[in-house]
Design a protein around this motif. Structure first.
Motif, PDB file in Angstrom:
ATOM      1  N   PRO A 101       0.840  -1.205   0.000  1.00 46.86           N
ATOM      2  CA  PRO A 101       0.000   0.000   0.000  1.00 46.86           C
ATOM      3  C   PRO A 101       0.871   1.250   0.000  1.00 46.86           C
ATOM      4  N   GLU A 102       0.389   2.306  -0.622  1.00 45.26           N
ATOM      5  CA  GLU A 102       1.209   3.507  -0.796  1.00 45.26           C
ATOM      6  C   GLU A 102       1.643   4.120   0.525  1.00 45.26           C
ATOM      7  N   PHE A 139      -1.696  -9.903  -7.438  1.00 44.89           N
ATOM      8  CA  PHE A 139      -1.043 -11.074  -6.853  1.00 44.89           C
ATOM      9  C   PHE A 139      -1.683 -12.368  -7.347  1.00 44.89           C
ATOM     10  N   HIS A 140      -3.021 -12.439  -7.271  1.00 45.70           N
ATOM     11  CA  HIS A 140      -3.707 -13.667  -7.688  1.00 45.70           C
ATOM     12  C   HIS A 140      -3.617 -13.880  -9.193  1.00 45.70           C
ATOM     13  N   ASP A 145       5.324 -11.555  -6.518  1.00 46.68           N
ATOM     14  CA  ASP A 145       5.874 -12.655  -5.714  1.00 46.68           C
ATOM     15  C   ASP A 145       5.494 -12.491  -4.248  1.00 46.68           C
ATOM     16  N   LEU A 146       5.516 -11.253  -3.766  1.00 42.97           N
ATOM     17  CA  LEU A 146       5.208 -10.929  -2.373  1.00 42.97           C
ATOM     18  C   LEU A 146       4.373  -9.662  -2.345  1.00 42.97           C
ATOM     19  N   ALA A 147       3.504  -9.546  -1.351  1.00 44.28           N
ATOM     20  CA  ALA A 147       2.737  -8.309  -1.209  1.00 44.28           C
ATOM     21  C   ALA A 147       2.331  -8.112   0.246  1.00 44.28           C
ATOM     22  N   ALA A 262      -0.736  -7.784   6.495  1.00 45.84           N
ATOM     23  CA  ALA A 262      -0.330  -9.173   6.328  1.00 45.84           C
ATOM     24  C   ALA A 262       0.572  -9.298   5.103  1.00 45.84           C
ATOM     25  N   LEU A 263       1.481 -10.253   5.151  1.00 45.43           N
ATOM     26  CA  LEU A 263       2.375 -10.536   4.031  1.00 45.43           C
ATOM     27  C   LEU A 263       1.875 -11.790   3.329  1.00 45.43           C
ATOM     28  N   ILE A 264       1.577 -11.668   2.037  1.00 43.82           N
ATOM     29  CA  ILE A 264       1.179 -12.829   1.250  1.00 43.82           C
ATOM     30  C   ILE A 264       2.303 -13.168   0.290  1.00 43.82           C
ATOM     31  N   GLU A 265       2.410 -14.440  -0.061  1.00 41.95           N
ATOM     32  CA  GLU A 265       3.519 -14.892  -0.895  1.00 41.95           C
ATOM     33  C   GLU A 265       3.067 -15.941  -1.895  1.00 41.95           C
TER      34      GLU A 265
END
Length: 290
Positions: A101-102, A139-140, A145-147, A262-265
């Motif tokens: 996010p900015e 991401f989906h 790779d990461l967000a 949260a970190l998604i990968e």
């Protein structure tokens, strides 16, 4: 003459005690005995000639000297990790596609990414700054790779929680919310978690509101706040120094519950992406309340 060098392991024990809130929890984190951790902190205090921690039966807090050296200790440990990582993986290279996010990307994130790129100069970072739902779509779709994404604590549990965000009402001055007219809001367009949090909280207490200024740019919203166009909801740690935090009781504004980051990968991470993941988690565990 005795060397003035400080053993990094003594600093590591001190920082672990502060971050964990006690010697027992620090010992578990460091996989050492509690007495060994206590001895390391005592050796550091003796080495520096200063008391760093006030110990009581039910409390542990930093002294003034402890406060003064804590950030220096963190920097030394971070530099030590950089050198160790470069020695372990001197040829690490590739591309990592990362989203955030900015507002977060303009505050804590630059320091994390700067440390990473200094350690692994052959890794190219492609950073995307968007709203959370846009990041999720990207991401989906296989574009990241990461967000880092914002989420409600009671909402879907996608990703690993790495940061807890207290939210506050913010404006150019304390009089901004003192109006009998619908409360003017400065916010990002839908979908925006902070916008939703503001309108839901106001609806819950029956206070009328209107969107006075809506901009997808964080700097644009900050400019609108400075111009006195309304009030906004922002994370506490990301409030610009020239804006004021409104007292909820005095302004008649509703309480705001925390949000989470949260970190998604991706299902499979390249070695550079896996290393960046470690850097983000480690830094936010130290600096956040997650």
């Amino acid at each position: 003459m005795q060397s003035a060098t400080i053993d990094p392991e003594l600093l590591r024990a001190f920082v672990a005690v502060v971050d964990s809130g006690g010697f027992s929890a620090a010992a578990q984190r460091l996989f050492r005995g509690q007495s060994a951790v206590s001895l390391q902190v005592k050796r550091l205090e003796d080495r520096l000639g200063a008391k760093l921690l006030e110990r009581g039966p039910r409390h542990l807090k930093l002294t003034g000297e402890g406060e003064a050296i804590l950030e220096s200790a963190r920097r030394i440990l971070a530099l030590n990790e950089e050198l160790a990582a470069r020695a372990r993986e001197p040829e690490l290279s590739g591309v990592v596609r990362f989203g955030a996010p900015e507002d977060f990307a303009t505050t804590r994130l630059p320091a994390i990414l700067a440390t990473f790129t200094r350690t692994f100069p052959r890794v190219a970072l492609e950073v995307t700054c968007e709203l959370t739902l846009e990041l999720l779509d990207r991401f989906h779709g296989g574009g990241l790779d990461l967000a880092l994404i914002k989420r409600e604590p009671a909402g879907p549990s996608e990703g690993l929680r790495v940061w807890r965000e207290p939210l506050v009402w913010v404006a150019a001055d304390h009089a901004a919310a003192q109006t009998s007219e619908p409360l003017p809001l400065v916010c990002s367009p839908r979908p925006c978690l902070h916008r939703k949090r503001a309108t839901t909280a106001l609806d819950a207490i029956g206070r009328p509101w209107r969107v006075a200024y809506s901009c997808g740019s964080l700097s644009g919203n900050h400019a609108a706040l400075r111009a006195g166009l309304g009030v906004a909801v922002l994370p506490l740690d990301m409030v610009p120094h020239d804006l004021v935090i409104l007292n909820e009781a005095e302004s008649g504004l509703p309480d705001l519950a925390d949000t989470e980051m949260a970190l998604i990968e991706a299902a499979t991470l390249s070695p550079p992406a896996a290393r960046l993941r470690e850097y983000i988690i480690r830094d936010l565990e130290h600096g956040g309340s997650a």
